[in-house]
Structure formats: C-alpha cells, structure tokens
Write a protein that holds these residues in place. Structure first.
Motif, PDB file in Angstrom:
ATOM      1  N   MET A 256       0.871  -1.175   0.000  1.00  0.00           N
ATOM      2  CA  MET A 256       0.000   0.000   0.000  1.00  0.00           C
ATOM      3  C   MET A 256       0.905   1.221   0.000  1.00  0.00           C
ATOM      4  N   LEU A 257       0.723   2.077  -0.984  1.00  0.00           N
ATOM      5  CA  LEU A 257       1.500   3.312  -1.073  1.00  0.00           C
ATOM      6  C   LEU A 257       0.561   4.461  -1.402  1.00  0.00           C
ATOM      7  N   VAL A 258       0.921   5.659  -0.972  1.00  0.00           N
ATOM      8  CA  VAL A 258       0.154   6.839  -1.361  1.00  0.00           C
ATOM      9  C   VAL A 258       0.786   7.428  -2.620  1.00  0.00           C
ATOM     10  N   PRO A 259       0.063   8.257  -3.360  1.00  0.00           N
ATOM     11  CA  PRO A 259       0.551   8.701  -4.672  1.00  0.00           C
ATOM     12  C   PRO A 259       1.928   9.336  -4.662  1.00  0.00           C
ATOM     13  N   VAL A 260       2.255  10.148  -3.658  1.00  0.00           N
ATOM     14  CA  VAL A 260       3.560  10.793  -3.657  1.00  0.00           C
ATOM     15  C   VAL A 260       4.677   9.759  -3.516  1.00  0.00           C
ATOM     16  N   GLN A 261       4.401   8.634  -2.842  1.00  0.00           N
ATOM     17  CA  GLN A 261       5.401   7.563  -2.750  1.00  0.00           C
ATOM     18  C   GLN A 261       5.569   6.860  -4.092  1.00  0.00           C
ATOM     19  N   TYR A 262       4.464   6.578  -4.772  1.00  0.00           N
ATOM     20  CA  TYR A 262       4.576   6.016  -6.131  1.00  0.00           C
ATOM     21  C   TYR A 262       5.392   6.954  -7.020  1.00  0.00           C
ATOM     22  N   GLN A 263       5.115   8.240  -6.917  1.00  0.00           N
ATOM     23  CA  GLN A 263       5.815   9.216  -7.744  1.00  0.00           C
ATOM     24  C   GLN A 263       7.322   9.146  -7.521  1.00  0.00           C
ATOM     25  N   ARG A 264       7.742   9.068  -6.271  1.00  0.00           N
ATOM     26  CA  ARG A 264       9.180   9.069  -5.960  1.00  0.00           C
ATOM     27  C   ARG A 264       9.844   7.753  -6.341  1.00  0.00           C
ATOM     28  N   ILE A 265       9.127   6.651  -6.188  1.00  0.00           N
ATOM     29  CA  ILE A 265       9.685   5.365  -6.587  1.00  0.00           C
ATOM     30  C   ILE A 265       9.864   5.304  -8.102  1.00  0.00           C
ATOM     31  N   MET A 266       8.832   5.701  -8.846  1.00  0.00           N
ATOM     32  CA  MET A 266       8.898   5.615 -10.298  1.00  0.00           C
ATOM     33  C   MET A 266       9.930   6.561 -10.885  1.00  0.00           C
ATOM     34  N   ALA A 267      10.270   7.636 -10.156  1.00  0.00           N
ATOM     35  CA  ALA A 267      11.245   8.605 -10.656  1.00  0.00           C
ATOM     36  C   ALA A 267      12.686   8.145 -10.495  1.00  0.00           C
ATOM     37  N   LEU A 268      12.919   7.076  -9.730  1.00  0.00           N
ATOM     38  CA  LEU A 268      14.285   6.617  -9.512  1.00  0.00           C
ATOM     39  C   LEU A 268      14.871   6.022 -10.790  1.00  0.00           C
ATOM     40  N   SER A 269      16.081   6.413 -11.107  1.00  0.00           N
ATOM     41  CA  SER A 269      16.732   5.899 -12.313  1.00  0.00           C
ATOM     42  C   SER A 269      16.993   4.403 -12.232  1.00  0.00           C
ATOM     43  N   GLN A 270      17.137   3.876 -11.010  1.00  0.00           N
ATOM     44  CA  GLN A 270      17.426   2.449 -10.837  1.00  0.00           C
ATOM     45  C   GLN A 270      16.173   1.597 -10.708  1.00  0.00           C
ATOM     46  N   PHE A 271      14.997   2.183 -10.920  1.00  0.00           N
ATOM     47  CA  PHE A 271      13.758   1.417 -10.743  1.00  0.00           C
ATOM     48  C   PHE A 271      13.779   0.132 -11.564  1.00  0.00           C
ATOM     49  N   GLY A 272      14.125   0.223 -12.826  1.00  0.00           N
ATOM     50  CA  GLY A 272      14.084  -0.936 -13.714  1.00  0.00           C
ATOM     51  C   GLY A 272      15.090  -2.009 -13.391  1.00  0.00           C
ATOM     52  N   ALA A 273      16.062  -1.717 -12.532  1.00  0.00           N
ATOM     53  CA  ALA A 273      17.088  -2.698 -12.195  1.00  0.00           C
ATOM     54  C   ALA A 273      16.634  -3.673 -11.118  1.00  0.00           C
ATOM     55  N   HIS A 274      15.485  -3.439 -10.504  1.00  0.00           N
ATOM     56  CA  HIS A 274      15.007  -4.286  -9.411  1.00  0.00           C
ATOM     57  C   HIS A 274      13.991  -5.313  -9.915  1.00  0.00           C
ATOM     58  N   ASP A 275      14.095  -6.516  -9.374  1.00  0.00           N
ATOM     59  CA  ASP A 275      13.168  -7.595  -9.729  1.00  0.00           C
ATOM     60  C   ASP A 275      11.925  -7.478  -8.838  1.00  0.00           C
ATOM     61  N   LEU A 276      10.830  -7.028  -9.420  1.00  0.00           N
ATOM     62  CA  LEU A 276       9.568  -6.859  -8.697  1.00  0.00           C
ATOM     63  C   LEU A 276       8.513  -7.843  -9.189  1.00  0.00           C
ATOM     64  N   SER A 277       8.963  -8.931  -9.765  1.00  0.00           N
ATOM     65  CA  SER A 277       8.049  -9.857 -10.438  1.00  0.00           C
ATOM     66  C   SER A 277       7.140 -10.618  -9.485  1.00  0.00           C
ATOM     67  N   ALA A 278       7.429 -10.613  -8.177  1.00  0.00           N
ATOM     68  CA  ALA A 278       6.596 -11.352  -7.230  1.00  0.00           C
ATOM     69  C   ALA A 278       5.299 -10.619  -6.898  1.00  0.00           C
ATOM     70  N   PHE A 279       5.205  -9.347  -7.259  1.00  0.00           N
ATOM     71  CA  PHE A 279       4.034  -8.568  -6.872  1.00  0.00           C
ATOM     72  C   PHE A 279       2.758  -9.130  -7.491  1.00  0.00           C
TER      73      PHE A 279
END
Length: 516
Positions: A256-279
C-alpha cells in the motif's frame, strides 16, 4: 493454502483469533518483520498474550483504551494486536502531532496508558512522562516495554467480542486541523479481512508497508495480510531506494502506497534494475492519484494496481481495478459490491446520474461515530428518504454512464470566485502539463473583488529555469477568465500529511505571509 473462509455468510471472527489459528497451523511462518526484528506466528501469538495479560493486570478493561505514538515496528504491531486480544481499544496517534494536540487526543480517548518511542519523546505531556508511559525502544527513563510485559507464558483471561465492539479510534484531522476520533468496530475490520481473498492474500504472501500504522491507509492492508497468515514487512520511515531493495529482497507480493510515494519510486533511475516480479497487487488510497502516474505504474511495475476511494469514517468505497480498466484511470472506479454511493446537492437533496454533487456512501464498514462528539457525528451523516444512513465525504464528483466516479475536488476546497465554482483539481491538471512543473497545488485565497481567487504553489522540476511569472502567464493564456491565477509561488516541497494529503490550509497561510 489458507483455511480462512471469507464468504459474506462466514461467521464473525476477530483478528486476534485468526492470528492464534495461524500460530497453531504454521507456528514457524514469519508474521512480522522490521529493519531490526522479526516474529514468527508462534512468537507473535505468545507476545500478544503477554500484552493482553499485562493490560488486564493493570486494570485496563474491555472497551477502555490505550494510545500508541511511535514509528512502525514489530513491537508496535504486537502491542496493537495484543490489546485487541484483551478487548482494549487502540488509539494510534500521529507523530506529526504537537504536544497540545497529543494531550487533547489522549484526553478524548480516555487512554489508560501511552506507548511511545524516542521519536515522540518531545510530545509527552509532563504529567505522563514517568507514570503512565511505556517506551517501546527503551529510549527514556520511563518504563521499558520489556519490563512492562507480563511474564513469558502468561495467559490472559478470554474476552468475548462482537462485531459492534470498538476496535480502534483513528484520529483524523484530514486537512482541516481539528482532530476527530473515528471509532471503528471489530465488524468493520472483519469486513476488510473478508475481502482479502479477492486480492490474493495468502500464507505465502509478503506485504511491504511504508505508511505508518497510525493511519487507516495502512491498517486496511495490514490486518487482511495477517488474517490470511501472510507476513508484514514494516518500514519505520519511507525511502524510495530502500523500499525497492526490500521489495526485491523479500519478494513482496502486496503493498500500500500513497501517490507521492509512487511518484518518488517511479522517478528513480534504478527502478528498472530491481526484480519486482513477485508482486500480485499494489494498492493506493488517501490522496489524488493522477492518471499519468497510474499509467506509468501499470506499464513498468508487475502485478495488478487497485485504487481505493473512501474515508477513514467508512461509508461507501469505490474501487478502480486499474489493470482491467486502463481507459478509466482518470476515475476512482465504481462502488464496491457492498457499497451504496450517491450524490447530493447543497440542500441535501439526492441528485440524478450525470449531475455534480457531494459524494455520500453507505456500507457495512462505517464508523460508529466520532468519539464523544455527537454533534460532529450528526454533521457527517446523511439519511435518504427511507432512513438509510450514509456518511458524507465532503468530496465533489460525478458518475459517468458506466458508474465510474470522477472526483472534482474537496467541497471545502472549492473556490467560489465572482459567483462561479472553481475546482482546484481542474487548474492543477493544466499546470501539470507545463514541462517545468514537478508538483502543484492550487488553493483559494480571499479577494476583495471576487470573494476568492485561485493561487498556485509549484514545485519546479530539477534543472528547469522558468520563472514563476512565465509559468503563470503560460497557464492563464489557457484558462477561462474565472480560472486565471492571481499568483504563483515556487515551493521546495508541498506540505503533506503522513499519508500524502496536501495541507492546503498551510498553503493559504503561506500565501498570506508572502503577500504582506
């Protein structure tokens, strides 16, 4: 596979009883983790017994309350759950409170004890500092949590609870500033657990939570996770990079995240380097979630995305299953199956489909009322012609032909300028199209000529060189006459509550200070 039966006809269960059943069936399975500690279901169940027995030893009766003011932690969660086993009502209080408001909330709740950590040390009323405080992290000269607990192996007296029994008191100032105690029942929390099967909760799941345990935003996911025997990974403080590390490390399935947290996570340059496939599912609530940000999350983050719209007070809930309705990202979805959502006008008269009005809702998950404030409770209620009780949201919206709700704004945030209604969200949507605008909020301020007039507060994108006057001129050239801005201010960070709501009252004060 979970043994929990969650059909609408399933008999009422308490969260504490469900934890005990999981402890008996899967004693070694992890239940709670934070950055420093972890508890299996057997360990959590035993610690809950010690908490419940200690409260009974100290004379805290079922229906009476305790308060907690601390960062999220394993001990915080176990204390909350143990109090519930004793039938004690929990008042989780925000760390953002000042000393006066904390004292006011403690008095309103009638809290017998205050449990806190070092982050709340400066908030403690002097009269409580050494007599009725228990320190979860041993940070003060007061009673330490480990010393307060009943002895290992302690067994509390069983307590009979009904769906109507009070569960917790959530203090919500919303964005108005005056805390109101929202009493929620065990039946309301059971309803939240019941819908968990829809979202893939299971003993094999891990829910990563970076929002605080004093927020209903967190609790609507926290309790279903434990109800289905999953593990909750708690973050005491949100950090986008650390969040991604934990999500990958623990193979997080829910969040559970609020929109400003989604915004900051998606803005990270390293976002695509993490394996989030379990979600399996990601959830969002509490603040406006832009269609563009939803689309970005859908495109780049595995698993479903679900937005909940509702209030801590309960009433109706709208649900947007974004991955199934990518053409409805501008909405907050359709009413849940158990919710009755309607629109009313200023006079309290029900409006037909397609009209714009205040959203009211009815569901099995409604607050009992505001604690010790029957007048405010009556103000929050609306009854239809048959006497059916609804909760007023204070939000203005419109249902489309397919039943999806588009929110226009908060009723109290609506600007009336020269007799015309102006919805700040409309203005904010245009301003976000400017390439220099990272974040924005519009609010109304007093005007001798118009009664009210809109002003904007903009967080400028890094590296953007546009001046405030340039952005305002760009916007005003695209706006209708009544929607033109009277001022635009740059701001380093929009003031927000702990769950991401912009505090527009602070922006209005800031504008007045800047204008004098």
């Amino acid at each position: 596979m979970t043994h929990l039966t969650t059909s609408p006809e399933a008999p009422f269960r308490t969260v504490a009883a469900l934890v005990r059943e999981h402890a008996q069936r899967q004693p070694q399975r992890p239940a709670l983790r934070d950055d420093q500690h972890g508890l299996s279901y057997a360990q959590l169940d035993a610690l809950m017994d010690r908490v419940a027995a200690a409260l009974q030893r100290d004379g805290v009766l079922p229906g009476e309350s305790i308060a907690i003011c601390a960062h999220s932690s394993v001990h915080y969660a176990a204390l909350f759950l143990g109090a519930l086993r004793a039938g004690v009502v929990v008042a989780p209080l925000a760390l953002s409170a000042n000393r006066e408001s904390l004292a006011s909330m403690l008095h309103d709740a009638g809290a017998q004890w205050l449990f806190l950590d070092s982050a709340a040390q400066g908030l403690v009323p002097p009269s409580l500092a050494t007599t009725r405080c228990v320190w979860l992290d041993g940070a003060s000269e007061g009673i330490r949590f480990e010393d307060w607990l009943a002895a290992e192996g302690a067994q509390p007296q069983p307590v009979a609870l009904s769906p109507e029994s009070p569960f917790n008191i959530i203090y919500s100032s919303g964005t108005t500033g005056t805390p109101k105690g929202i009493v929620q029942s065990h039946g309301m929390r059971w309803a939240h657990v019941q819908r968990g099967s829809t979202y893939g909760y299971s003993p094999e799941g891990t829910t990563l939570l970076a929002t605080p345990l004093y927020s209903n935003t967190t609790l609507v996911v926290f309790f279903p996770t434990l109800g289905f025997g999953g593990c909750v990974q708690l973050m005491p403080k949100f950090d986008a990079a650390h969040y991604l590390q934990l999500a990958e490390q623990h193979r997080a399935t829910h969040t559970m995240l609020v929109p400003v947290q989604y915004q900051r996570i998606m803005a990270l340059s390293q976002f695509g380097a993490h394996d989030l496939s379990a979600f399996r599912f990601k959830f969002c609530t509490s603040a406006p979630f832009s269609a563009a940000l939803k689309a970005d999350v859908l495109a780049r983050w595995p698993g479903g995305l679900v937005e909940f719209y509702g209030m801590t007070e309960g009433g109706g809930t709208c649900i947007l299953v974004a991955h199934k309705h990518p053409d409805k990202l501008h909405t907050v979805g359709r009413p849940a199956a158990t919710s009755d959502m309607r629109l009313i006008d200023e006079a309290g008269l029900e409006l037909p489909p397609g009209a714009v009005g205040e959203v009211v809702g009815h569901s099995p998950s409604m607050m009992t009322g505001y604690h010790r404030q029957p007048g405010l409770t009556r103000e929050a209620e609306w009854f239809d012609a048959t006497g059916k009780r609804f909760i007023r949201t204070g939000d203005v919206g419109r249902f489309d032909a397919e039943g999806f709700l588009t929110l226009l704004d908060r009723r109290k945030d609506m600007i009336i300028s020269g007799g015309f209604n102006i919805y700040p969200s409309d203005l904010e949507a245009v301003l976000r199209q400017h390439p220099a605008v990272e974040d924005v909020a519009v609010t109304g301020v007093p005007s001798e000529q118009w009664g009210e007039t809109p002003v904007a507060f903009v967080r400028r994108r890094s590296g953007a060189g546009d001046e405030a006057a340039q952005i305002m001129a760009w916007y005003n050239a695209r706006a209708g006459k009544t929607q033109r801005l009277a001022a635009l201010h740059f701001i380093d960070e929009l003031p927000r509550s702990a769950i991401g709501k912009v505090l527009k009252r602070e922006l209005r004060t800031l504008h007045l200070n800047l204008s004098t």
